[in-house]
Design a protein around this motif. Structure first.
Motif: not given
Length: 233
Positions: A111-120
């Motif tokens: 989730x920590x990484x998903x927050x940084x690139x949640x769009x692509x």
């Protein structure tokens, strides 16, 4: 199921047996069939597990066989049943590890990484390298994100997740038919319904069909088995 002793596989095994037990008109005959299958499968498992008596270790990719081994020594006794949990953990951490096998830690980290690139997202199978950087540096086995919904978000972003959820919603009737499978007269359709249900549950604890592997092939074939056009050919 018995060889790997996956918690998910064991739960699904008993759930499917319960459903098929109620599918039998003669419950006594159904119970006998399920019991015979269980005993047969368990005996096969024990035969494979006991084969470890002659195998002591793996050396350079080859099996080496001990000439003599005292099987009565405690350290040499074969452990057939896998223990779940970790003696180094306590309280909620122990419960989480025993039930989810460390997946919650993986999901939080993801989730920590998903927050940084949640769009692509980060691309296909990127979870193995991004969330396992420390394990890769130590040359250890990597852990996938182990959740198909989070994997779709991690690899393809929000649009990938929306499409994945839409797919499962579009076949929701097939999934729910699992609980009334005994009403379906066609055996091929029953098999398809059961496989779709199991794969759907696997998506919660594995990347499953998102990797286009065995799960993906099984799902496609299961969907075909549940189509009305096929049943009346």
């Amino acid at each position: 199921i018995f060889l790997y002793q996956s918690k998910f596989a064991v739960i699904i095994y008993f759930l499917i047996n319960i459903v098929f037990f109620f599918n039998f008109k003669n419950k006594f005959s159904g119970a006998k069939v399920i019991l015979i299958l269980f005993v047969t499968q368990f005996l096969i498992f024990l035969s494979f597990s006991n084969a470890r008596i002659i195998i002591n270790k793996i050396d350079v990719g080859f099996f080496s066989i001990n000439e003599k081994e005292d099987l009565y020594e405690k350290e040499n006794r074969i452990k057939h049943i896998r223990k779940f949990g970790n003696i180094g953990l306590e309280g909620l951490e122990y419960a989480e590890h025993a039930v989810f096998s460390g997946r919650i830690v993986l999901w939080k980290k993801s989730l920590e990484y998903i927050k940084k690139r949640s769009f692509l997202g980060y691309g296909s199978m990127s979870d193995r390298s991004i969330i396992n950087q420390s394990r890769l540096s130590e040359n250890k086995l990597v852990n996938p994100i182990s959740n198909a919904f989070m994997y779709s978000l991690f690899s393809g972003g929000i649009f990938s997740l929306i499409l994945f959820i839409y797919f499962w919603l579009s076949i929701r009737e097939k999934i729910l038919n699992f609980f009334t499978v005994y009403k379906i007269p066609n055996i091929e359709e029953k098999i398809g319904i059961v496989l779709i249900f199991v794969i759907g549950l696997r998506c919660v604890i594995e990347n499953s069909i998102m990797l286009f592997g065995v799960d993906y092939i099984l799902l496609l074939n299961s969907l075909y088995l549940t189509e009305n056009e096929w049943k009346y050919q």
